[in-house]
Motif scaffolding. Structure first.
Motif, PDB file in Angstrom:
ATOM      1  N   ALA A 289       0.825  -1.208   0.000  1.00 47.86           N
ATOM      2  CA  ALA A 289       0.000   0.000   0.000  1.00 47.86           C
ATOM      3  C   ALA A 289       0.858   1.256   0.000  1.00 47.86           C
ATOM      4  O   ALA A 289       0.556   2.234  -0.705  1.00 47.86           O
ATOM      5  CB  ALA A 289      -0.927  -0.006   1.212  1.00 47.86           C
ATOM      6  N   VAL A 290       1.944   1.237   0.766  1.00 53.76           N
ATOM      7  CA  VAL A 290       2.849   2.392   0.820  1.00 53.76           C
ATOM      8  C   VAL A 290       3.495   2.625  -0.537  1.00 53.76           C
ATOM      9  O   VAL A 290       3.594   3.772  -1.008  1.00 53.76           O
ATOM     10  CB  VAL A 290       3.909   2.171   1.923  1.00 53.76           C
ATOM     11  CG1 VAL A 290       5.072   3.131   1.760  1.00 53.76           C
ATOM     12  CG2 VAL A 290       3.283   2.319   3.300  1.00 53.76           C
ATOM     13  N   ILE A 291       3.933   1.543  -1.199  1.00 52.64           N
ATOM     14  CA  ILE A 291       4.537   1.671  -2.530  1.00 52.64           C
ATOM     15  C   ILE A 291       3.519   2.228  -3.514  1.00 52.64           C
ATOM     16  O   ILE A 291       3.806   3.149  -4.296  1.00 52.64           O
ATOM     17  CB  ILE A 291       5.076   0.311  -3.003  1.00 52.64           C
ATOM     18  CG1 ILE A 291       6.310  -0.084  -2.181  1.00 52.64           C
ATOM     19  CG2 ILE A 291       5.416   0.355  -4.497  1.00 52.64           C
ATOM     20  CD1 ILE A 291       6.791  -1.501  -2.447  1.00 52.64           C
ATOM     21  N   ARG A 292       2.300   1.675  -3.497  1.00 54.62           N
ATOM     22  CA  ARG A 292       1.272   2.104  -4.449  1.00 54.62           C
ATOM     23  C   ARG A 292       0.884   3.561  -4.232  1.00 54.62           C
ATOM     24  O   ARG A 292       0.784   4.337  -5.193  1.00 54.62           O
ATOM     25  CB  ARG A 292       0.054   1.185  -4.319  1.00 54.62           C
ATOM     26  CG  ARG A 292      -1.120   1.584  -5.198  1.00 54.62           C
ATOM     27  CD  ARG A 292      -2.195   0.515  -5.250  1.00 54.62           C
ATOM     28  NE  ARG A 292      -2.321  -0.199  -3.995  1.00 54.62           N
ATOM     29  CZ  ARG A 292      -3.001   0.252  -2.936  1.00 54.62           C
ATOM     30  NH1 ARG A 292      -3.592   1.431  -2.989  1.00 54.62           N
ATOM     31  NH2 ARG A 292      -3.102  -0.483  -1.839  1.00 54.62           N
ATOM     32  N   GLU A 293       0.689   3.962  -2.971  1.00 52.73           N
ATOM     33  CA  GLU A 293       0.275   5.334  -2.694  1.00 52.73           C
ATOM     34  C   GLU A 293       1.363   6.335  -3.077  1.00 52.73           C
ATOM     35  O   GLU A 293       1.074   7.386  -3.653  1.00 52.73           O
ATOM     36  CB  GLU A 293      -0.088   5.470  -1.219  1.00 52.73           C
ATOM     37  CG  GLU A 293      -1.380   4.760  -0.845  1.00 52.73           C
ATOM     38  CD  GLU A 293      -1.684   4.842   0.633  1.00 52.73           C
ATOM     39  OE1 GLU A 293      -0.982   5.600   1.345  1.00 52.73           O
ATOM     40  OE2 GLU A 293      -2.618   4.162   1.087  1.00 52.73           O
ATOM     41  N   GLY A 294       2.619   5.996  -2.761  1.00 60.07           N
ATOM     42  CA  GLY A 294       3.706   6.895  -3.127  1.00 60.07           C
ATOM     43  C   GLY A 294       3.850   7.033  -4.633  1.00 60.07           C
ATOM     44  O   GLY A 294       4.078   8.132  -5.161  1.00 60.07           O
ATOM     45  N   THR A 295       3.691   5.918  -5.335  1.00 60.73           N
ATOM     46  CA  THR A 295       3.819   5.938  -6.792  1.00 60.73           C
ATOM     47  C   THR A 295       2.695   6.738  -7.426  1.00 60.73           C
ATOM     48  O   THR A 295       2.929   7.541  -8.342  1.00 60.73           O
ATOM     49  CB  THR A 295       3.817   4.493  -7.334  1.00 60.73           C
ATOM     50  OG1 THR A 295       4.900   3.778  -6.735  1.00 60.73           O
ATOM     51  CG2 THR A 295       3.984   4.484  -8.842  1.00 60.73           C
ATOM     52  N   GLU A 296       1.474   6.551  -6.943  1.00 64.65           N
ATOM     53  CA  GLU A 296       0.348   7.289  -7.508  1.00 64.65           C
ATOM     54  C   GLU A 296       0.495   8.784  -7.256  1.00 64.65           C
ATOM     55  O   GLU A 296       0.153   9.604  -8.103  1.00 64.65           O
ATOM     56  CB  GLU A 296      -0.968   6.775  -6.922  1.00 64.65           C
ATOM     57  CG  GLU A 296      -1.338   5.380  -7.396  1.00 64.65           C
ATOM     58  CD  GLU A 296      -1.333   5.244  -8.915  1.00 64.65           C
ATOM     59  OE1 GLU A 296      -1.913   6.126  -9.596  1.00 64.65           O
ATOM     60  OE2 GLU A 296      -0.734   4.276  -9.423  1.00 64.65           O
ATOM     61  N   ARG A 297       1.038   9.145  -6.101  1.00 65.41           N
ATOM     62  CA  ARG A 297       1.271  10.559  -5.794  1.00 65.41           C
ATOM     63  C   ARG A 297       2.222  11.177  -6.821  1.00 65.41           C
ATOM     64  O   ARG A 297       2.003  12.291  -7.306  1.00 65.41           O
ATOM     65  CB  ARG A 297       1.842  10.671  -4.379  1.00 65.41           C
ATOM     66  CG  ARG A 297       2.441  12.011  -4.026  1.00 65.41           C
ATOM     67  CD  ARG A 297       3.056  11.964  -2.630  1.00 65.41           C
ATOM     68  NE  ARG A 297       4.027  13.022  -2.422  1.00 65.41           N
ATOM     69  CZ  ARG A 297       3.720  14.277  -2.112  1.00 65.41           C
ATOM     70  NH1 ARG A 297       2.456  14.633  -2.002  1.00 65.41           N
ATOM     71  NH2 ARG A 297       4.663  15.183  -1.924  1.00 65.41           N
ATOM     72  N   ARG A 298       3.270  10.456  -7.166  1.00 66.20           N
ATOM     73  CA  ARG A 298       4.279  11.007  -8.078  1.00 66.20           C
ATOM     74  C   ARG A 298       3.798  11.044  -9.533  1.00 66.20           C
ATOM     75  O   ARG A 298       4.393  11.748 -10.345  1.00 66.20           O
ATOM     76  CB  ARG A 298       5.567  10.192  -7.979  1.00 66.20           C
ATOM     77  CG  ARG A 298       6.407  10.598  -6.798  1.00 66.20           C
ATOM     78  CD  ARG A 298       7.720   9.882  -6.766  1.00 66.20           C
ATOM     79  NE  ARG A 298       7.579   8.447  -6.575  1.00 66.20           N
ATOM     80  CZ  ARG A 298       7.264   7.864  -5.416  1.00 66.20           C
ATOM     81  NH1 ARG A 298       7.060   8.595  -4.351  1.00 66.20           N
ATOM     82  NH2 ARG A 298       7.161   6.557  -5.329  1.00 66.20           N
ATOM     83  N   ARG A 299       2.775  10.327  -9.850  1.00 70.03           N
ATOM     84  CA  ARG A 299       2.285  10.369 -11.242  1.00 70.03           C
ATOM     85  C   ARG A 299       1.818  11.781 -11.618  1.00 70.03           C
ATOM     86  O   ARG A 299       1.917  12.173 -12.777  1.00 70.03           O
ATOM     87  CB  ARG A 299       1.165   9.356 -11.437  1.00 70.03           C
ATOM     88  CG  ARG A 299       1.641   7.909 -11.432  1.00 70.03           C
ATOM     89  CD  ARG A 299       0.532   6.973 -11.870  1.00 70.03           C
ATOM     90  NE  ARG A 299       0.850   5.593 -11.616  1.00 70.03           N
ATOM     91  CZ  ARG A 299       1.592   4.812 -12.410  1.00 70.03           C
ATOM     92  NH1 ARG A 299       2.097   5.321 -13.526  1.00 70.03           N
ATOM     93  NH2 ARG A 299       1.810   3.549 -12.111  1.00 70.03           N
ATOM     94  N   GLN A 300       1.325  12.552 -10.649  1.00 67.32           N
ATOM     95  CA  GLN A 300       0.933  13.930 -10.945  1.00 67.32           C
ATOM     96  C   GLN A 300       2.144  14.751 -11.361  1.00 67.32           C
ATOM     97  O   GLN A 300       2.092  15.520 -12.330  1.00 67.32           O
ATOM     98  CB  GLN A 300       0.261  14.565  -9.725  1.00 67.32           C
ATOM     99  CG  GLN A 300      -0.117  16.027  -9.910  1.00 67.32           C
ATOM    100  CD  GLN A 300      -1.089  16.243 -11.054  1.00 67.32           C
ATOM    101  OE1 GLN A 300      -1.974  15.419 -11.297  1.00 67.32           O
ATOM    102  NE2 GLN A 300      -0.920  17.348 -11.790  1.00 67.32           N
ATOM    103  N   LEU A 301       3.253  14.597 -10.624  1.00 75.41           N
ATOM    104  CA  LEU A 301       4.475  15.305 -11.005  1.00 75.41           C
ATOM    105  C   LEU A 301       4.952  14.842 -12.380  1.00 75.41           C
ATOM    106  O   LEU A 301       5.369  15.664 -13.210  1.00 75.41           O
ATOM    107  CB  LEU A 301       5.571  15.065  -9.958  1.00 75.41           C
ATOM    108  CG  LEU A 301       6.965  15.631 -10.267  1.00 75.41           C
ATOM    109  CD1 LEU A 301       6.907  17.127 -10.574  1.00 75.41           C
ATOM    110  CD2 LEU A 301       7.914  15.361  -9.108  1.00 75.41           C
ATOM    111  N   LEU A 302       4.881  13.545 -12.639  1.00 77.43           N
ATOM    112  CA  LEU A 302       5.278  13.037 -13.958  1.00 77.43           C
ATOM    113  C   LEU A 302       4.434  13.661 -15.062  1.00 77.43           C
ATOM    114  O   LEU A 302       4.961  14.040 -16.116  1.00 77.43           O
ATOM    115  CB  LEU A 302       5.140  11.517 -14.006  1.00 77.43           C
ATOM    116  CG  LEU A 302       6.266  10.673 -13.414  1.00 77.43           C
ATOM    117  CD1 LEU A 302       5.950   9.190 -13.599  1.00 77.43           C
ATOM    118  CD2 LEU A 302       7.596  11.003 -14.072  1.00 77.43           C
ATOM    119  N   ARG A 303       3.120  13.758 -14.852  1.00 68.09           N
ATOM    120  CA  ARG A 303       2.258  14.327 -15.895  1.00 68.09           C
ATOM    121  C   ARG A 303       2.629  15.782 -16.181  1.00 68.09           C
ATOM    122  O   ARG A 303       2.673  16.215 -17.335  1.00 68.09           O
ATOM    123  CB  ARG A 303       0.796  14.219 -15.464  1.00 68.09           C
ATOM    124  CG  ARG A 303       0.230  12.820 -15.558  1.00 68.09           C
ATOM    125  CD  ARG A 303      -1.282  12.809 -15.384  1.00 68.09           C
ATOM    126  NE  ARG A 303      -1.669  13.103 -14.010  1.00 68.09           N
ATOM    127  CZ  ARG A 303      -1.851  12.183 -13.066  1.00 68.09           C
ATOM    128  NH1 ARG A 303      -1.650  10.897 -13.347  1.00 68.09           N
ATOM    129  NH2 ARG A 303      -2.236  12.524 -11.853  1.00 68.09           N
TER     130      ARG A 303
END
Length: 466
Positions: A304-318
């Motif tokens: 869950a920690v990996i998934r939440e952190g990754t999803e958070r960074r997708r905004q920066l990637l976009r």
């Protein structure tokens, strides 16, 4: 033969390490190395030709032992700690006859493996040592122009033979000296201390685990840099070889090995000439947060920690990708522009793979630790920002020669990306209780860790049983 008894501590070297307030430039390293060779008959300075950008490449050798240790700094040019460590070791070995005599090695050193790239990082070498200043003066070349990714290699049906000049110079040293131990110097931007080895040197785990604590620097007990890295035990990881990369590429039905593979690393090349060679890496950060070593278990799973952190960074990637696509046609075809635009899409693919791995791996069902959470949320956020900073630098370079329409498009994209950058940097400043680590402490850990390994290998090969 197994070695018993404690390793030498080399703690006495602390008093000899200068209390640096900045990192040396490429020119300063070269001048210091030449002066050292001029001062001592037992130190040699060797020209290795020129880099891709026309900078001199050089090596320095000290000691006349029966074995060879090959040390090279800044294969990633944004990582200058190792060049400082090599500088200290060269001077100490040259001046300290007792230390040099106790180590049965010829030390062959390439202090600055990528001088072209290091020069592009020198904007932050004098400080201030802040998250923003590092990120906005950061440079790393694309993989096909990196030293430890372009060694010639032949494996099954795959062939790579396009080394950059710096890699070729290092390969020539390997072919001449057949090193017994390779020390490749790397460091991270943020986190704690961890180690990479090509084979487990288990008797060293305890002293190496304790070493950073002597300087108030934590071990990195968060997520490994490569999510599926093999750990001998935390924080000691197996250094990936070309054979490992090849197996991964061939084993992935969605991957064409020719598209994802480049060359080998120093260990791959040296292993052809000495099957007993060992490579070590000591990773240290510029900035650290105490929670990176906190093993308190949380109510969330590691997955869950990996998934939440990754999803958070997708905004920066976009937001980063949008800027890259808006300016890409206006940027010059330089390594900086290539890496600043291409890396945004590389991270997206990497995140997809990491989330898929975390969902399928039984080991991520366990509760996450505080260290893993701070890594997944903050350390990985910051990992992206220097590349955003590099895109801002590429845009600045393009603006200087742009016509009106292109100039306006570039400036609009720059303004939007600067807002993104400062928003994310501001959030990190607000959430983190981080410190900038003194350079001398980082040098001390890298120097003593390397000497631990050299002394251990010497006793092991000599058959010393304690």
């Amino acid at each position: 033969m197994p070695v018993s008894g404690p390793p030498r501590s080399f703690a006495e070297l602390d008093d000899a390490i200068p209390r640096y307030d900045s990192f040396f430039t490429v020119r300063e390293h070269r001048e210091r190395n030449r002066a050292l060779a001029d001062k001592h008959d037992h130190v040699t300075y060797q020209d290795l030709g020129d880099s891709s950008g026309g900078n001199p490449l050089w090596a320095v050798t000290v000691g006349d032992g029966s074995r060879t240790a090959l040390l090279f700094g800044a294969p990633h040019p944004n990582e200058p700690i190792g060049s400082m460590t090599i500088d200290f070791l060269l001077h100490e070995l040259a001046d300290n006859d007792e230390l040099r005599a106790s180590l049965d090695y010829e030390f062959v050193c390439l202090p600055v493996a990528d001088p072209d790239g290091v020069q592009k990082n020198e904007g932050w070498f004098d400080g201030p040592f802040t998250l923003a200043n590092y990120a906005t003066n950061f440079y790393r070349p694309p993989p096909h122009r990196q030293v430890e990714a372009t060694f010639p290699v032949e494996h099954e049906q795959y062939v790579f033979d396009d080394p950059i000049p710096a890699t070729q110079g290092l390969a020539d040293l390997i072919e001449t000296h057949h090193p017994d131990l390779i020390y490749s110097f790397h460091n991270t931007g943020f986190g704690g201390c961890y180690y990479l080895f090509t084979e487990p040197l288990e008797p060293l785990w305890e002293p190496l685990r304790d070493l950073p604590d002597e300087y108030g620097i934590p071990l990195d007990l968060g997520e490994p840099e490569v999510y599926d890295s093999k750990a001998f035990e935390e924080p000691f990881y197996c250094l990936q070889t070309f054979e490992d990369q090849y197996k991964d590429a061939v084993g992935d039905e969605h991957t064409d090995p020719e598209e994802v593979l480049l060359g080998g690393n120093a260990y791959d090349h040296a292993h052809q000439f000495n099957e007993d060679v060992v490579e070590i890496i000591v990773e240290l950060p510029y900035f650290y947060e105490p929670r990176i070593s906190d093993e308190t278990e949380l109510d969330l799973s590691r997955e869950a920690v990996i998934r939440e952190g990754t999803e958070r960074r997708r905004q920066l990637l976009r937001e980063w990708q949008a800027a890259a696509m808006a300016v890409e046609k206006f940027l010059p075809d330089t390594p900086m522009a290539q890496e600043a635009t291409g890396t945004a899409f590389f991270f997206e693919d990497q995140y997809d793979d990491k989330v898929e791995w975390a969902a399928a791996s039984p080991e991520t069902d366990k509760p996450a630790t505080a260290a893993q959470a701070v890594d997944a949320r903050y350390v990985r956020d910051y990992q992206l920002l220097p590349y955003v900073g590099m895109l801002l630098r590429a845009i600045d370079h393009a603006v200087m020669g742009a016509e009106d329409e292109a100039r306006n498009r570039l400036l609009d994209a720059k303004e939007a990306l600067e807002n993104v950058f400062h928003k994310w940097i501001g959030e990190l400043r607000g959430e983190l209780d981080y410190e900038t680590l003194p350079i001398w402490k980082l040098v001390a850990i890298q120097a003593r860790a390397g000497l631990f390994c050299l002394d251990y290998r010497q006793r092991e090969l000599d058959g010393d049983s304690g």
